[in-house]
Design a protein around this motif. Structure first.
Motif, short mmCIF file in Angstrom:
data_model
loop_
_atom_site.label_atom_id
_atom_site.label_comp_id
_atom_site.label_asym_id
_atom_site.label_seq_id
_atom_site.Cartn_x
_atom_site.Cartn_y
_atom_site.Cartn_z
N UNK A 194 -1.06 -5.17 2.46
CA UNK A 194 0.27 -5.16 3.07
C UNK A 194 0.75 -3.72 3.20
N UNK A 195 1.08 -3.31 4.42
CA UNK A 195 1.60 -1.96 4.65
C UNK A 195 3.07 -1.89 4.28
N UNK A 196 3.85 -2.86 4.72
CA UNK A 196 5.29 -2.90 4.46
C UNK A 196 5.74 -4.34 4.63
N UNK A 197 6.87 -4.68 4.04
CA UNK A 197 7.41 -6.03 4.14
C UNK A 197 8.74 -6.00 4.90
N UNK A 198 8.87 -6.89 5.88
CA UNK A 198 10.08 -6.98 6.69
C UNK A 198 10.98 -8.08 6.13
N UNK A 199 12.28 -7.80 6.07
CA UNK A 199 13.24 -8.76 5.52
C UNK A 199 14.16 -9.28 6.61
N UNK A 200 14.33 -10.61 6.64
CA UNK A 200 15.20 -11.24 7.62
C UNK A 200 16.02 -12.34 6.96
N UNK A 201 17.12 -12.70 7.62
CA UNK A 201 17.85 -13.92 7.30
C UNK A 201 17.62 -14.90 8.44
N UNK A 202 17.30 -16.14 8.11
CA UNK A 202 17.01 -17.15 9.13
C UNK A 202 18.32 -17.73 9.63
N UNK A 203 18.60 -17.57 10.92
CA UNK A 203 19.86 -18.04 11.50
C UNK A 203 19.65 -19.12 12.56
N UNK A 204 18.40 -19.37 12.95
CA UNK A 204 18.12 -20.36 13.98
C UNK A 204 18.16 -21.78 13.46
N UNK A 205 18.06 -22.71 14.40
CA UNK A 205 18.07 -24.13 14.05
C UNK A 205 16.64 -24.61 13.80
N UNK A 206 16.47 -25.68 13.01
CA UNK A 206 15.13 -26.21 12.74
C UNK A 206 14.35 -26.47 14.02
N UNK A 207 13.11 -26.02 14.04
CA UNK A 207 12.25 -26.19 15.20
C UNK A 207 12.23 -25.01 16.14
N UNK A 208 13.23 -24.13 16.06
CA UNK A 208 13.25 -22.96 16.93
C UNK A 208 12.20 -21.94 16.48
N UNK A 209 11.68 -21.19 17.45
CA UNK A 209 10.63 -20.22 17.17
C UNK A 209 10.96 -18.88 17.82
N UNK A 210 10.33 -17.84 17.31
CA UNK A 210 10.41 -16.53 17.95
C UNK A 210 9.12 -15.77 17.71
N UNK A 267 0.82 -1.21 0.00
CA UNK A 267 0.00 0.00 0.00
C UNK A 267 0.85 1.26 0.00
N UNK A 268 2.10 1.16 0.48
CA UNK A 268 2.98 2.32 0.59
C UNK A 268 4.02 2.40 -0.52
N UNK A 269 3.83 1.66 -1.61
CA UNK A 269 4.83 1.65 -2.67
C UNK A 269 5.06 3.03 -3.28
N UNK A 270 4.01 3.87 -3.31
CA UNK A 270 4.16 5.21 -3.88
C UNK A 270 4.96 6.14 -2.98
N UNK A 271 5.18 5.75 -1.73
CA UNK A 271 5.94 6.58 -0.79
C UNK A 271 7.45 6.39 -0.93
N UNK A 272 7.87 5.41 -1.69
CA UNK A 272 9.30 5.15 -1.80
C UNK A 272 9.78 4.23 -0.69
N UNK A 273 11.09 4.25 -0.46
CA UNK A 273 11.70 3.34 0.51
C UNK A 273 11.32 3.71 1.94
#
Length: 257
Positions: free
Chosen positions: A108-124, A76-82
């Motif tokens: 969708x207001x904005x999309x969050x980007x992450x790299x997954x560093x945990x082990x299989x089965x771990x949660x947050x 929804x905020x694509x016209x606002x830029x980064x």
């Protein structure tokens, strides 16, 4: 005292009755270790709510997810830029955005980007804190989500992890700035580094770096001038790091004169 309580209740009811309430949610998400994951922040209908800005903090376990940034493409905020992003605090990402055009519709207001560093089965838990539209109107009713590291049998996951974490671009300081700002980045292995500054129209303003660099920490300065030595006007700019033409990280900064 009884009269005071009645007055407070009446006053509170009057001052909040006109405020609309917007649902803000993060869905439960799964992804494998060593992969990049994009997690949306969803909102209910914003039509006729006069929304021209937002800001929030999302918290998470840094042993499970490593924050990369946020993007507004196809939102929804694509016209606002980064969006503005700050990931300098472990386990926390601050995100904000603003624009001239009022937002409308749900999605969708904005999309969050992450790299997954945990082990299989771990949660947050992905917790939304201090969420504000405009100056508090409409009111945000926030609901966080849960991220789970899914199992994987892929070969080369650790190699991919090393590749994803081989460099890091920090938020410029100071920001906003007047005459000069510092941009710091880190490399854990030799990379061809290109750092460019763009205006919000996507036009290149300045190329700060374009060379092969050894592992280490580097500090660059931008003096608010373009490649021709001309001072650029006040406003928001985006600086971008590209390493070996493989991965791009972008952040926003504001020049005030």
């Amino acid at each position: 005292m009884k009269r005071l309580i009645i007055f407070w209740c009446l006053f509170y009811g009057v001052t909040t009755a006109g405020f609309a309430q917007i649902d803000v949610t993060i869905p439960d998400t799964k992804a494998e270790k060593g992969t990049s994951v994009v997690i949306p922040v969803n909102v209910s209908d914003l039509t006729n709510q006069g929304v021209i800005s937002y800001q929030f903090v999302v918290t998470f376990d840094e042993n499970v997810l490593d924050a990369v940034g946020a993007i507004s493409e196809e939102t929804l905020t694509s016209s606002w830029g980064f969006p503005y992003v700050n990931v300098n605090v472990d386990g926390q990402m601050t995100v904000g955005g603003y624009g001239i055009q009022e937002l409308s519709g749900a999605g969708v207001l904005v999309k969050l980007q992450f790299t997954v560093v945990g082990e299989p089965g771990e949660k947050t838990d992905l917790n939304l804190l201090l969420f504000v539209f405009n100056a508090g109107d409409p009111i945000a009713d926030v609901h966080g989500g849960v991220f789970t590291v899914s199992s994987s049998n892929r070969i080369g996951v650790e190699k991919e992890m090393k590749k994803l974490r081989s460099f890091y671009l920090e938020q410029n300081y100071p920001n906003p700035f007047n005459s000069r700002t510092a941009i710091k980045y880190k490399l854990s292995e030799r990379r061809r580094v290109v750092i460019k500054i763009f205006d919000l129209l996507g036009q290149i303003v300045r190329i700060l770096e374009d060379k092969s660099k050894a592992p280490g920490c580097y500090l660059l300065y931008w003096d608010g001038k373009d490649d021709n030595g001309n001072s650029v006007p006040s406003g928001a700019y985006v600086y971008q790091l590209m390493a070996d033409r493989v991965k791009i990280v972008k952040k926003k900064m504001v020049l005030l004169k």
